[in-house]
Design a protein around this motif. Sequence first.
Motif, short mmCIF file in Angstrom:
data_model
loop_
_atom_site.label_atom_id
_atom_site.label_comp_id
_atom_site.label_asym_id
_atom_site.label_seq_id
_atom_site.Cartn_x
_atom_site.Cartn_y
_atom_site.Cartn_z
N THR A 1 41.15 -33.30 22.84
CA THR A 1 41.24 -32.67 21.11
C THR A 1 40.23 -31.98 20.81
OG1 THR A 1 42.96 -33.55 20.20
CG2 THR A 1 42.04 -32.83 18.74
N PHE A 2 39.93 -30.31 20.00
CA PHE A 2 38.78 -30.01 20.25
C PHE A 2 38.92 -30.19 18.21
CE2 PHE A 2 40.53 -27.36 23.32
CZ PHE A 2 39.24 -27.42 24.14
N VAL A 3 38.03 -30.60 17.76
CA VAL A 3 37.74 -31.14 16.32
C VAL A 3 36.67 -29.74 15.47
CG1 VAL A 3 37.44 -32.77 14.65
CG2 VAL A 3 38.69 -33.05 16.85
N GLU A 4 37.05 -29.47 14.53
CA GLU A 4 36.55 -27.79 13.98
C GLU A 4 36.42 -28.78 12.30
OE1 GLU A 4 37.49 -24.45 13.74
OE2 GLU A 4 36.88 -24.00 11.44
N ARG A 5 34.97 -28.79 12.10
CA ARG A 5 34.73 -30.13 11.00
C ARG A 5 34.00 -29.76 9.74
NH1 ARG A 5 35.24 -34.85 10.60
NH2 ARG A 5 36.13 -35.98 13.02
N LYS A 6 33.78 -28.09 10.11
CA LYS A 6 32.37 -27.84 9.98
C LYS A 6 32.55 -27.90 7.70
CE LYS A 6 33.32 -22.95 11.12
NZ LYS A 6 34.11 -22.56 11.61
N ASN A 7 33.81 -27.01 8.09
CA ASN A 7 34.48 -27.16 5.96
C ASN A 7 35.15 -28.70 6.10
OD1 ASN A 7 34.02 -24.68 6.08
ND2 ASN A 7 35.46 -24.01 6.49
N TYR A 8 34.72 -29.66 6.19
CA TYR A 8 35.08 -31.02 5.39
C TYR A 8 33.97 -31.96 5.73
CZ TYR A 8 38.27 -34.85 5.30
OH TYR A 8 39.28 -35.87 4.59
N ALA B 1 45.74 -26.06 14.72
CA ALA B 1 46.33 -26.65 13.07
C ALA B 1 45.77 -26.39 12.45
CB ALA B 1 47.05 -28.33 13.82
N LEU B 2 45.82 -26.49 10.75
CA LEU B 2 45.01 -26.62 9.39
C LEU B 2 45.10 -28.32 8.78
CD1 LEU B 2 42.98 -25.41 8.15
CD2 LEU B 2 44.54 -24.11 7.16
N TRP B 3 44.23 -28.71 8.49
CA TRP B 3 44.65 -30.43 7.93
C TRP B 3 44.39 -29.63 6.80
CZ3 TRP B 3 48.40 -32.76 10.35
CH2 TRP B 3 48.39 -32.88 11.95
N GLU C 1 38.86 -28.68 4.54
CA GLU C 1 40.05 -28.58 5.98
C GLU C 1 39.29 -29.03 6.79
OE1 GLU C 1 40.91 -24.63 4.07
OE2 GLU C 1 40.09 -23.87 5.80
N ALA C 2 39.91 -29.35 8.05
CA ALA C 2 39.43 -28.75 9.44
C ALA C 2 40.20 -28.76 10.27
CB ALA C 2 39.31 -30.97 9.43
N ARG C 3 39.90 -28.56 11.04
CA ARG C 3 41.32 -27.64 12.40
C ARG C 3 41.11 -28.11 13.29
NH1 ARG C 3 42.54 -22.65 10.90
NH2 ARG C 3 41.67 -21.71 8.98
N THR C 4 42.54 -28.52 14.46
CA THR C 4 42.57 -29.50 15.76
C THR C 4 43.14 -28.60 16.60
OG1 THR C 4 44.19 -30.77 15.03
CG2 THR C 4 42.19 -31.62 14.45
#
Length: 376
Positions: A148-155, A125-127, A133-136
């Motif tokens: 939970t995989f957390v992608e926060r490089k653009n947050y 999901a994109l938040w 923005e972040a993806r999980t």
Amino acid sequence: MPGIAETPNQVRSEQDFLPLNGTDHVEFYVGNARQAAYYYRAAFGMSLVAYRGPETGTRDRASYVVAQGKVRLVLTTPLEPGGTMADHIRRHGDGVKAIALWVDDAEAAWRETTRRGAVTVEEPALWKDEHGEARTASIAVYGDTIHTFVERKNYAGPFLPGYRAAGPDTVARPVGLLHIDHMVGNVGWGEMNRWVEFYRDVMGFGLYQHFDDRDISTEYSALMSKVMANGNGRVKFPINEPAEGRKKSQIEEYLEFYGGPGVQHIAMATHDIIGTVSRLRDQGVEFLRVPGTYYEELQGRVGKIEEPVERLAELGILVDRDEEGYMLQIFTRPVEDRPTLFYEIIERKGSRSFGKGNFKALFEAIEREQALRGNL
Ligand code: FE2
């Protein structure tokens, strides 16, 4: 030693299909997040860094993010009597729901792990909010626990989209906690190897060579344990299962009161264990005690160490040594009324072990507490 299965194999894929930057955060489901947050701030010295709830447009829950060093905990409580969060708390009491892992590509992490057999809990999901923005994405692990995989490089916000920053924390009294060293899962009778295989095959982890799996003393511990670590070694998950011992296994007690498998303890690192533990004690954190005889035998067992043994004895800090150096560690009592989750404070001075030499003293201390609870 009987009962310890040989590690199936040590083969690792050439390329790490699940590159992890480290632990992102740990999310708990708790009965009262506001009060739990106060405990972690006042006792463990963490700072409140972010919040979401009805005031920020989240209708079904309130979440408090507390942090110290790189340790980041999220305390979440449901606002409604029904639903999965409330069910989780009814069954398990306060406990860890999600061990969140920091990745550069959450969708790839989800795709690679589900392709290898992981069960999806939340699809990618994109938040978004004004900070970026972040993806999980989340997958199931033991019990009701998830990764939970957390992608926060653009947050660039205080935690994740939807959270607002909390003001300066006047309650927090930091104690020098740096990062999570390892997180231990308790699984059911005979299930350890199944989860070792899960971390190997689905997550690309390997057996952490420095754990003393062949020497673990089941006579005293009534448990078996293997440590799995990811490719760069930043994420380490020991997996325990109960074993038949002299007394009722502490793992069995956990499983009974938690209502199944779950996170048993979270080890947090410090560079100054004497300073950290002194402050934690002053702030009300309760630790397990070992008998004074432990310290009489200490120097003979571990040799020369930098810390004054009298201070270690006063605080109840344990020491162990291996070929690479030594480590100091201490365990809290469970932090809930149910005898479930507890914390470890650890300082490594070269050693990568988990304190095998302390098992006897430590597990006898745990058994004394079990006996006081009438669960031995
Ligand atoms: Fe530990």
